[in-house]
Design a protein around this motif. Sequence first.
Motif, PDB file in Angstrom:
ATOM      1  N   VAL A 154      12.397   8.634  69.812  1.00 39.04           N
ATOM      2  CA  VAL A 154      11.897  10.232  69.324  1.00 39.04           C
ATOM      3  C   VAL A 154      13.157  10.079  68.222  1.00 39.04           C
ATOM      4  CG1 VAL A 154      12.217  12.398  70.073  1.00 39.04           C
ATOM      5  CG2 VAL A 154      10.708  10.864  71.354  1.00 39.04           C
ATOM      6  N   ALA A 155      13.423  10.839  67.190  1.00 34.92           N
ATOM      7  CA  ALA A 155      14.214  11.235  66.148  1.00 34.92           C
ATOM      8  C   ALA A 155      14.265  13.207  66.174  1.00 34.92           C
ATOM      9  CB  ALA A 155      13.844  10.371  64.977  1.00 34.92           C
ATOM     10  N   VAL A 156      15.317  13.136  65.637  1.00 32.43           N
ATOM     11  CA  VAL A 156      15.851  14.730  64.939  1.00 32.43           C
ATOM     12  C   VAL A 156      16.398  14.707  63.123  1.00 32.43           C
ATOM     13  CG1 VAL A 156      16.820  17.130  65.643  1.00 32.43           C
ATOM     14  CG2 VAL A 156      15.926  15.426  67.665  1.00 32.43           C
ATOM     15  N   VAL A 157      15.881  15.119  62.563  1.00 37.09           N
ATOM     16  CA  VAL A 157      16.087  14.959  61.919  1.00 37.09           C
ATOM     17  C   VAL A 157      16.986  16.117  61.040  1.00 37.09           C
ATOM     18  CG1 VAL A 157      15.486  15.013  58.899  1.00 37.09           C
ATOM     19  CG2 VAL A 157      14.678  13.713  60.712  1.00 37.09           C
ATOM     20  N   ALA A 158      18.004  16.126  61.009  1.00 38.72           N
ATOM     21  CA  ALA A 158      19.147  17.830  60.792  1.00 38.72           C
ATOM     22  C   ALA A 158      19.723  17.581  59.412  1.00 38.72           C
ATOM     23  CB  ALA A 158      19.475  17.667  61.545  1.00 38.72           C
ATOM     24  N   ASP A 159      20.498  18.867  58.845  1.00 33.76           N
ATOM     25  CA  ASP A 159      21.033  18.766  57.976  1.00 33.76           C
ATOM     26  C   ASP A 159      22.553  17.683  57.478  1.00 33.76           C
ATOM     27  OD1 ASP A 159      20.306  20.792  56.516  1.00 33.76           O
ATOM     28  OD2 ASP A 159      20.732  22.594  57.337  1.00 33.76           O
ATOM     29  N   THR A 160      23.361  17.849  58.930  1.00 37.38           N
ATOM     30  CA  THR A 160      24.238  16.598  58.849  1.00 37.38           C
ATOM     31  C   THR A 160      23.566  16.055  60.437  1.00 37.38           C
ATOM     32  OG1 THR A 160      25.217  18.231  61.249  1.00 37.38           O
ATOM     33  CG2 THR A 160      25.674  18.683  58.440  1.00 37.38           C
ATOM     34  N   TRP A 161      24.248  14.768  60.637  1.00 36.32           N
ATOM     35  CA  TRP A 161      24.035  14.066  61.466  1.00 36.32           C
ATOM     36  C   TRP A 161      24.527  14.323  63.018  1.00 36.32           C
ATOM     37  CZ3 TRP A 161      26.457  10.991  65.438  1.00 36.32           C
ATOM     38  CH2 TRP A 161      25.837  10.006  66.759  1.00 36.32           C
ATOM     39  N   TRP A 162      25.446  15.111  63.533  1.00 35.53           N
ATOM     40  CA  TRP A 162      26.117  15.881  64.932  1.00 35.53           C
ATOM     41  C   TRP A 162      25.181  16.716  64.578  1.00 35.53           C
ATOM     42  CZ3 TRP A 162      28.845  14.508  67.714  1.00 35.53           C
ATOM     43  CH2 TRP A 162      29.189  15.062  69.235  1.00 35.53           C
ATOM     44  N   GLN A 163      24.137  17.232  63.311  1.00 36.12           N
ATOM     45  CA  GLN A 163      23.691  18.276  63.814  1.00 36.12           C
ATOM     46  C   GLN A 163      22.328  17.914  64.942  1.00 36.12           C
ATOM     47  OE1 GLN A 163      22.863  20.420  60.820  1.00 36.12           O
ATOM     48  NE2 GLN A 163      24.457  22.009  61.323  1.00 36.12           N
ATOM     49  N   ALA A 164      21.953  17.017  64.418  1.00 33.31           N
ATOM     50  CA  ALA A 164      20.698  15.972  64.980  1.00 33.31           C
ATOM     51  C   ALA A 164      21.038  14.899  66.077  1.00 33.31           C
ATOM     52  CB  ALA A 164      20.194  14.482  63.756  1.00 33.31           C
ATOM     53  N   LYS A 165      22.366  14.930  66.036  1.00 32.03           N
ATOM     54  CA  LYS A 165      22.138  14.145  67.378  1.00 32.03           C
ATOM     55  C   LYS A 165      22.617  15.183  68.828  1.00 32.03           C
ATOM     56  CE  LYS A 165      24.332  11.318  70.721  1.00 32.03           C
ATOM     57  NZ  LYS A 165      25.235  11.633  71.426  1.00 32.03           N
ATOM     58  N   SER A 166      23.422  16.522  68.136  1.00 32.51           N
ATOM     59  CA  SER A 166      23.266  17.707  69.297  1.00 32.51           C
ATOM     60  C   SER A 166      22.320  18.196  69.586  1.00 32.51           C
ATOM     61  CB  SER A 166      24.206  18.562  68.658  1.00 32.51           C
ATOM     62  OG  SER A 166      25.074  18.231  68.063  1.00 32.51           O
ATOM     63  N   ALA A 167      20.887  17.814  68.932  1.00 29.92           N
ATOM     64  CA  ALA A 167      20.023  18.410  69.016  1.00 29.92           C
ATOM     65  C   ALA A 167      19.015  17.424  69.710  1.00 29.92           C
ATOM     66  CB  ALA A 167      18.922  18.506  67.671  1.00 29.92           C
ATOM     67  N   LEU A 168      19.663  16.255  69.660  1.00 25.41           N
ATOM     68  CA  LEU A 168      18.373  15.012  70.300  1.00 25.41           C
ATOM     69  C   LEU A 168      18.730  14.776  71.763  1.00 25.41           C
ATOM     70  CD1 LEU A 168      16.578  12.969  69.774  1.00 25.41           C
ATOM     71  CD2 LEU A 168      18.655  11.186  69.088  1.00 25.41           C
ATOM     72  N   ASP A 169      20.184  15.484  72.092  1.00 29.27           N
ATOM     73  CA  ASP A 169      20.738  15.395  73.119  1.00 29.27           C
ATOM     74  C   ASP A 169      20.121  15.934  74.085  1.00 29.27           C
ATOM     75  OD1 ASP A 169      22.518  13.506  72.584  1.00 29.27           O
ATOM     76  OD2 ASP A 169      24.132  13.800  72.366  1.00 29.27           O
ATOM     77  N   ALA A 170      19.405  17.254  73.603  1.00 22.98           N
ATOM     78  CA  ALA A 170      19.597  18.359  74.131  1.00 22.98           C
ATOM     79  C   ALA A 170      17.739  18.223  74.199  1.00 22.98           C
ATOM     80  CB  ALA A 170      19.767  19.969  73.641  1.00 22.98           C
ATOM     81  N   LEU A 171      17.125  17.367  74.081  1.00 20.35           N
ATOM     82  CA  LEU A 171      15.806  17.636  73.536  1.00 20.35           C
ATOM     83  C   LEU A 171      15.720  17.347  75.158  1.00 20.35           C
ATOM     84  CD1 LEU A 171      13.144  17.087  72.029  1.00 20.35           C
ATOM     85  CD2 LEU A 171      13.522  15.715  71.546  1.00 20.35           C
ATOM     86  N   PRO A 172      14.682  17.128  75.282  1.00 21.83           N
ATOM     87  CA  PRO A 172      13.501  16.942  76.882  1.00 21.83           C
ATOM     88  C   PRO A 172      12.946  15.768  76.838  1.00 21.83           C
ATOM     89  CG  PRO A 172      13.078  19.315  76.925  1.00 21.83           C
ATOM     90  CD  PRO A 172      13.887  19.021  75.375  1.00 21.83           C
TER      91      PRO A 172
END
Length: 727
Positions: free
Chosen positions: A264-282
């Motif tokens: 699974v991947a999250v795409v965001a403006d920055t990598w930290w935003q993508a990583k933070s959202a991925l960590d929160a993703l159930p």
Amino acid sequence: MNFVPKMNRRSFIATSAATGGGLALGLNLPFGGPDVVRAADGSPEINAWVVIRPDDTVVIRIARTEMGQGSLTGLAQMVAEELNCDWNKVTTEYPTPGQSVARKRAWGDFSTGGSRGIRMSHDYVRKGGAAAREMLIQAAANEWKVPASECSAANSVITHKGSGRSTTYGKVAEAAAKLEPPKDVALKDPKDWTIIGKPVKRLDTPEKVTGAMKYGMDVQLPGMLCAAVKDCPVFGGKVKSFDAAKVASMKGVKKVLQVNDSTVAVVADTWWQAKSALDALPIVWDNGPNEKVSSASIAEILKAGLDAPEAFIGNANGDAKAAIGSAAKKVEAVYSYPYQNHACMEPMNATALYTADRCEVWTGTQNGEGAFAATLEASGLPANKCEVYKMMCGGGFGRRGRNDYVTQAVLIAKQMPGVPVKTIWSREEDMLHGSYHPIMQSKLVGAFDKDNNLTGLHMRLSGQSILAYVFPQNLDKGKDPLTFQGLMPQGTEHAFGYSIPNLMIDHAMHNPHVPPGFWRGVNINQNAIFIECFMDELAQASGQDELEFRRKLMSKHPRNLAALNAVAEKIGWGKPAPNGVFRGLAQMMAFNSFVAAAAEVSVTGGNKIKVHRIVAATDPGYAVNPAQIERQVSGSFVYGLSGLFYQEITIKDGRVEQENFDTYNSMRIAEMPKVESIIMPAGGTTWGGVGEPTICVAAPAVLNAFFKATGKRVRSFPLKNHDIFMA
């Protein structure tokens, strides 16, 4: 796109394929001809390896990847040697794999692993330089209307002996690029080399020390987004479900997507935003059939293989079983070697830009053509609509030969068409989803007659096959030849260095679910520990000096013996060591190089090892850049000793337990011993590698010295598991 190599902007692919279709020199060498191929700045290309600018600057194309090992400089030395150019005016650049494919693989093999950067391409890159030199001389001779045989070239200057006229490469490059290439070229005799064999400075050092060097992680493209990925932590598991709505409104998030069955991947403006959202993703995982596997269960499977009736034979002569059965004395030992991770300082990453008719990738890779193939497969586009731009690697060690991260990046970009997306693995993702050094156990049995002569040896390997996982088509009737690195019969590039009357070396293949890969040095690392520590055990059991015991078995292996004798002499074997200091030896032959090491250690408290000094000998046939070989040898000991003391990947509930450097350690600068390197190239027809062979002798030399100091024989690793550490 400021980090894109200049060659990326060339628009030559179709025409150059047509003009460069010759098969001169046994390889597709695209020479100039009437339709001159030009570099991005308009300078003429003499052939695939050489571009010469009007100011006499020479651009040498390097297909192999530079990742710290020095092959970029070494290969440039080889081209420059035959070109007879001014080394101070040499620069380098990478051709792209797409260009190579379009030009019928003009640059040969792009794969950079197995210490073959120089040893497998020295012939054709030198011929590329030599052919360019002859074309430049011919162009000058044509201008002067004299025979080319009356002209010579040195230091980028061409001179006509009869008239004394001279010109430079830059002035005749345009005319040279239009000439037909020579049908064949003679290479220089090594005694005439002026650039090869010299410790010239690395060409990539200035950019690295100034911070100007651009790695894959540094790629920036207009409008670029970043992606963070999470793969099922249990190998073989899959994604069951995830709730994208839970993170879709988080800051910067552009898209939550499934990459493949397990990612699974999250795409965001920055990598930290993508990583933070991925960590929160159930995410709900289907862990699959391997969720109960552990290091202990894997070890039991391998243990069973030590006495299994069936095994693949790698090296055999005489009748080892009979010799052991009738021995006056037997010596037996079981060793084990763990999974290890490459743990590159720069985690895996790749940037991809996908549109309906074009896919481009920027990445650090050890295999540009492999990354290109991954791009084609993942994008679904043909070769003429794809390209891969190689960036500097922040560590490779074999890990970047597997392009799974490139596939992921393209699959993600494919779901974001028209937008460049940089996919970056977190440190934890990189540690959890490596291509690990294969796990292995070995049972060794040695047989002596009543006079303490070694009459037989059986070495059983039980463990994983890299080929079975990576290239199953390359198995030899089910056997993995790479498992026997350093143990094969004479005549191979990884040959056994002893002659034993009755010998059997075989492999019971067991492949747990953990993916193995080509970790720097590959299988010689554990094989060297197994055989070189056991040789010491045999010598000690028979009351013989370890060096003399080996010498008796090495009379038919002169280059192995020469390397061993060199380190023994320099370390002072046979003479008193400093008070409290003990010595150990090891030798191997791998990647066509003969290596040996002698270590001096002291031990305090029974478990704190100080490695004072290591003497290392390397015979690679030819030493292209001796200074670089010394650095490679020192770096090899960092790698080999880190593995010996600290590094182990363990499995619990089907997944890797280590997630970062706090649980996967490496040696520190203060722990580094003094390294004295002996470079002893024997010449001949052998071109050996230097990036990997020496790693394997570090651990057994230290282990043998540790035994001499303590009387304790350690047979499983890393040493931290035995409360043994570096002082």
